[in-house]
Structure formats: structure tokens, C-alpha cells
Design a protein around this motif. Structure first.
Motif, PDB file in Angstrom:
ATOM      1  N   PHE A  94       0.400  -1.248   0.155  1.00  0.00           N
ATOM      2  CA  PHE A  94       0.221   0.125   0.223  1.00  0.00           C
ATOM      3  C   PHE A  94       1.186   1.514  -0.112  1.00  0.00           C
ATOM      4  O   PHE A  94       1.659   1.103  -0.261  1.00  0.00           O
ATOM      5  CB  PHE A  94      -0.999  -0.179   0.819  1.00  0.00           C
ATOM      6  CG  PHE A  94      -1.463  -1.022   1.649  1.00  0.00           C
ATOM      7  CD1 PHE A  94      -2.914  -1.121   0.558  1.00  0.00           C
ATOM      8  CD2 PHE A  94      -1.309  -2.091   1.855  1.00  0.00           C
ATOM      9  CE1 PHE A  94      -4.502  -2.224   0.666  1.00  0.00           C
ATOM     10  CE2 PHE A  94      -2.237  -3.485   1.637  1.00  0.00           C
ATOM     11  CZ  PHE A  94      -3.467  -3.665   1.366  1.00  0.00           C
ATOM     12  N   SER A  96       0.541   6.266  -1.165  1.00  0.00           N
ATOM     13  CA  SER A  96       0.330   7.055  -2.269  1.00  0.00           C
ATOM     14  C   SER A  96       2.169   6.986  -2.755  1.00  0.00           C
ATOM     15  O   SER A  96       2.908   6.416  -2.480  1.00  0.00           O
ATOM     16  CB  SER A  96      -0.433   8.265  -1.560  1.00  0.00           C
ATOM     17  OG  SER A  96       0.756   8.979  -0.686  1.00  0.00           O
ATOM     18  N   THR A  99       3.905   8.301   0.476  1.00  0.00           N
ATOM     19  CA  THR A  99       3.558   7.663   1.346  1.00  0.00           C
ATOM     20  C   THR A  99       4.609   6.016   0.731  1.00  0.00           C
ATOM     21  O   THR A  99       5.214   5.423   1.972  1.00  0.00           O
ATOM     22  CB  THR A  99       2.845   7.346   1.698  1.00  0.00           C
ATOM     23  OG1 THR A  99       2.066   6.409   1.584  1.00  0.00           O
ATOM     24  CG2 THR A  99       2.250   8.539   2.618  1.00  0.00           C
ATOM     25  N   GLY A 146      -9.432   3.122  -9.492  1.00  0.00           N
ATOM     26  CA  GLY A 146      -8.408   3.722  -8.604  1.00  0.00           C
ATOM     27  C   GLY A 146      -9.259   3.735  -7.565  1.00  0.00           C
ATOM     28  O   GLY A 146     -10.267   3.416  -7.392  1.00  0.00           O
ATOM     29  N   ALA A 147      -8.145   4.118  -6.688  1.00  0.00           N
ATOM     30  CA  ALA A 147      -8.467   3.103  -5.179  1.00  0.00           C
ATOM     31  C   ALA A 147      -7.824   4.119  -4.191  1.00  0.00           C
ATOM     32  O   ALA A 147      -6.717   4.305  -4.676  1.00  0.00           O
ATOM     33  CB  ALA A 147      -8.391   1.623  -4.684  1.00  0.00           C
ATOM     34  N   PRO A 148      -8.270   3.975  -2.448  1.00  0.00           N
ATOM     35  CA  PRO A 148      -6.850   4.754  -2.078  1.00  0.00           C
ATOM     36  C   PRO A 148      -5.818   3.845  -1.671  1.00  0.00           C
ATOM     37  O   PRO A 148      -5.938   3.048  -1.169  1.00  0.00           O
ATOM     38  CB  PRO A 148      -7.581   5.643  -0.832  1.00  0.00           C
ATOM     39  CG  PRO A 148      -8.473   4.395  -0.929  1.00  0.00           C
ATOM     40  CD  PRO A 148      -9.480   3.613  -2.559  1.00  0.00           C
ATOM     41  N   SER A 149      -4.887   5.197  -1.165  1.00  0.00           N
ATOM     42  CA  SER A 149      -3.311   4.892  -1.412  1.00  0.00           C
ATOM     43  C   SER A 149      -2.801   3.119  -1.505  1.00  0.00           C
ATOM     44  O   SER A 149      -2.262   2.016  -1.211  1.00  0.00           O
ATOM     45  CB  SER A 149      -3.294   4.307   0.301  1.00  0.00           C
ATOM     46  OG  SER A 149      -3.543   5.975   1.167  1.00  0.00           O
ATOM     47  N   TYR A 150      -3.312   3.113  -3.147  1.00  0.00           N
ATOM     48  CA  TYR A 150      -2.990   1.711  -3.478  1.00  0.00           C
ATOM     49  C   TYR A 150      -2.198   1.684  -5.103  1.00  0.00           C
ATOM     50  O   TYR A 150      -2.033   0.382  -6.174  1.00  0.00           O
ATOM     51  CB  TYR A 150      -4.152   1.357  -3.709  1.00  0.00           C
ATOM     52  CG  TYR A 150      -4.571  -0.329  -3.762  1.00  0.00           C
ATOM     53  CD1 TYR A 150      -3.919  -1.081  -2.338  1.00  0.00           C
ATOM     54  CD2 TYR A 150      -6.185  -1.233  -4.678  1.00  0.00           C
ATOM     55  CE1 TYR A 150      -4.511  -2.001  -2.436  1.00  0.00           C
ATOM     56  CE2 TYR A 150      -5.993  -2.254  -3.956  1.00  0.00           C
ATOM     57  CZ  TYR A 150      -5.365  -2.766  -3.013  1.00  0.00           C
ATOM     58  OH  TYR A 150      -5.883  -4.415  -2.796  1.00  0.00           O
ATOM     59  N   VAL A 151      -1.096   2.469  -4.667  1.00  0.00           N
ATOM     60  CA  VAL A 151      -0.511   3.026  -5.922  1.00  0.00           C
ATOM     61  C   VAL A 151       0.295   2.103  -6.931  1.00  0.00           C
ATOM     62  O   VAL A 151       0.312   1.476  -7.633  1.00  0.00           O
ATOM     63  CB  VAL A 151       0.496   4.723  -5.715  1.00  0.00           C
ATOM     64  CG1 VAL A 151       1.513   4.523  -4.798  1.00  0.00           C
ATOM     65  CG2 VAL A 151       0.693   4.643  -7.384  1.00  0.00           C
ATOM     66  N   ILE A 198      -6.170  -2.813   4.782  1.00  0.00           N
ATOM     67  CA  ILE A 198      -7.505  -1.655   4.166  1.00  0.00           C
ATOM     68  C   ILE A 198      -8.038  -0.564   5.274  1.00  0.00           C
ATOM     69  O   ILE A 198      -8.500   0.569   6.304  1.00  0.00           O
ATOM     70  CB  ILE A 198      -8.398  -1.515   3.551  1.00  0.00           C
ATOM     71  CG1 ILE A 198      -7.436  -1.853   1.943  1.00  0.00           C
ATOM     72  CG2 ILE A 198      -8.658  -0.267   3.141  1.00  0.00           C
ATOM     73  CD1 ILE A 198      -7.875  -2.060   0.313  1.00  0.00           C
ATOM     74  N   GLN A 201      -6.428   0.478   8.202  1.00  0.00           N
ATOM     75  CA  GLN A 201      -5.903   1.704   8.092  1.00  0.00           C
ATOM     76  C   GLN A 201      -7.511   3.410   8.720  1.00  0.00           C
ATOM     77  O   GLN A 201      -7.299   3.898   8.648  1.00  0.00           O
ATOM     78  CB  GLN A 201      -5.756   2.044   6.031  1.00  0.00           C
ATOM     79  CG  GLN A 201      -4.531   1.781   6.098  1.00  0.00           C
ATOM     80  CD  GLN A 201      -4.466   2.138   4.632  1.00  0.00           C
ATOM     81  OE1 GLN A 201      -4.986   2.258   3.733  1.00  0.00           O
ATOM     82  NE2 GLN A 201      -2.546   2.007   4.087  1.00  0.00           N
ATOM     83  N   LYS A 202      -8.378   2.676   7.751  1.00  0.00           N
ATOM     84  CA  LYS A 202      -9.585   3.529   7.962  1.00  0.00           C
ATOM     85  C   LYS A 202     -10.071   3.509   9.321  1.00  0.00           C
ATOM     86  O   LYS A 202     -11.285   3.664  10.179  1.00  0.00           O
ATOM     87  CB  LYS A 202     -10.973   2.473   7.293  1.00  0.00           C
ATOM     88  CG  LYS A 202     -10.813   2.789   6.137  1.00  0.00           C
ATOM     89  CD  LYS A 202     -11.728   2.254   4.989  1.00  0.00           C
ATOM     90  CE  LYS A 202     -11.222   2.921   3.201  1.00  0.00           C
ATOM     91  NZ  LYS A 202     -11.764   4.179   3.380  1.00  0.00           N
TER      92      LYS A 202
END
Length: 268
Positions: A94, A96, A99, A146-151, A198, A201-202
Motif C-alpha cells: 500500500f 500513495s 508515502t 482507482g482506489a486510495p493509497s494503492y499506487v 485497508i 487504515q480506516k
């Protein structure tokens, strides 16, 4: 209904073959008459799958061309050739662009994208000697959305779609087909780790987060590995003989959902 002869006389190499989609694909191809070689980094699950399939296992890293060449050589020596490659090995880390560590970024590329390319590089010459073959690149719906912090994961899976098109174009005249499969959430070890990461993280409970994810799927559930393996087997078989360069999505209908309309949907 399973065709017990669809892969009769065919030999398949499956990377990431010890668990999840890879293991299920090995069992499916074996059940339909094929000989299978499973490759991965952990001996215990590989041995178990190979024994179940009456096949062979190779401990190795898909990021190593030496290991992949060895796997292909052993397939040829044991079974006479190679007809099918399922490039399934993958990892999920995981972050971005700000990060994610450079080490994690590079490792995901080595395994997910470069590893798939190297597997194809090792397999194509053996397929050529058989007069053709079929390659399946196991990508992900993450290659499409897309998805968050999954680059690192999203970028490598999107790269597999370009690899798919390139192989289809270059090797189609030789009878070597290549298709990409994009599963949604599947009940595998890797998916469980991803969901746990995930959710953490949440700040959510993993079970509640899992339920929330599949709630937006029209089918209201994750896939089982055997369901995805059935699609892998189709793409590897003569039943898909006029398909190459295709991208097949199997996500329980998740990609047809307009998330902007979910607020108007009744709770179920």
C-alpha cells in the motif's frame, strides 16, 4: 459441466500456484486432463497442490528469470513441452506516491509486472516448439479503476493490460494467444491480508469492512477461487481460440455500479 479431456495432452505452468486463484487453476486444468507445474516461493503449499494434481512443483521467485527458465525446463523435461502459462503471482503493498517506500514500489513492480513479463519470456520459446500456446495474465479490476493509497498495486496491474496487448500483437501470428483476466474481490489469502490492511487504515473491523465492500456488488458476495479458475481454464483452452488481447472482467458486477447512485438505493 467439467470437460475431463479439454486439456488432454496439454502442459501448464502456473506461477503463484500454491494458493488462491493459482492453486484453483492448477486443480481445474488437472481435472480436465492437463499436466501442471506450479511455481511459487513457499514449498509446503506448492507440494500439497502438486500432489493433489499429480503434477510437479518448483520453488522459485517469479521475479527471477533463472527460476522461471528452470520451471519451464522442468516442465519440458517431465511432460514433453509447454502449452499454457498462467501468470498469477502477485503481491499487494500500500501507499500513495508520497508515502509508499521506494523499496515497496520496486518490489511490487518486480513481482507483479516484471515477473509476468519474465514468465512470458521464459514460456514463449517452449510454446513456439509446440506450434502455439495460451497465456493468461491475472490482472485485477484495480487495473481499471482507482482506489486510495494503492499506487504500486494499481499501477502494476494496469501495466499488465499493456503487456497483454503487446504479447497478443507480437505472437498471434505464431499461434500464441494472450488474454488478461481482471477479478474483483476473491476469497484468497492475499485478499484477506489486503482487507485487513485497508480496514486497519480506516479504523474499521475487518468483517464489517468486507461486508460493506460486497454490499455494492450486484451479486452481493466475493468470488470463490474455483469460480475464477473456471474462467482461467476457458481462456487457456481451445474454447477461446479466437480470443487474444482481450480483457475479461469477473467482479460480481461491481464495475457496472454507479457509486453516485448508491445513496438513493434502499438498504438491504
Amino acid at each position: 459441466m467439467t470437460d475431463l479431456t479439454r486439456f488432454s495432452g496439454k502442459v501448464a505452468l502456473i506461477t503463484g500456484g500454491g494458493t488462491g486463484i493459482g492453486a484453483a487453476s492448477a486443480r481445474r486444468i488437472s481435472a480436465e486432463g492437463g499436466r501442471v507445474v506450479v511455481m511459487g516461493r513457499r514449498e509446503s503449499p506448492l507440494r500439497r497442490v502438486a500432489e493433489e494434481c499429480g503434477g510437479h512443483f518448483v520453488v522459485g521467485d517469479t521475479a527471477s528469470l533463472v527460476d522461471l527458465d528452470r520451471a519451464v525446463s522442468e516442465a519440458v523435461a517431465l511432460y514433453g513441452g509447454l502449452d499454457v502459462l498462467v501468470a498469477n503471482a502477485g503481491i499487494e503493498l500500500f501507499g500513495s506516491v508520497e508515502t509508499v517506500s521506494i523499496e515497496d514500489w520496486r518490489r511490487v513492480f518486480e513481482v507483479n509486472l516484471e515477473g509476468a513479463m519474465l514468465a512470458c519470456r521464459a514460456a514463449v520459446p517452449a510454446m513456439r516448439k509446440r506450434g502455439g500456446g495460451a497465456i493468461v495474465l491475472v490482472a485485477s479490476v484495480a487495473s481499471l479503476f482507482g482506489a486510495p493509497s494503492y499506487v504500486p498495486y494499481l499501477t502494476t496491474k494496469a501495466g499488465l493490460l499493456g503487456l497483454n496487448r503487446s504479447i497478443a500483437y507480437d505472437y498471434g501470428p505464431e499461434g500464441i494467444r494472450c488474454n488478461a483476466l481482471c477479478p474483483g474481490w476473491v476469497k484468497t489469502e492475499m485478499a484477506e491480508r489486503a482487507l485487513a490492511g485497508i480496514a486497519a487504515q480506516k479504523g474499521l473491523e475487518e468483517s464489517a469492512f468486507s461486508e460493506a465492500i460486497v454490499k455494492v456488488y450486484p451479486l452481493k458476495r466475493m468470488a470463490m477461487p474455483d469460480e475464477i479458475a473456471a474462467i482461467v481454464a476457458f481462456l487457456c483452452s481451445a474454447d477461446s481460440s479466437f480470443m487474444t488481447g482481450s480483457v475479461v472482467t469477473a467482479d460480481g458486477g461491481g464495475s457496472v455500479v454507479d457509486v453516485g447512485t448508491l445513496q438513493f438505493a434502499s438498504n438491504e
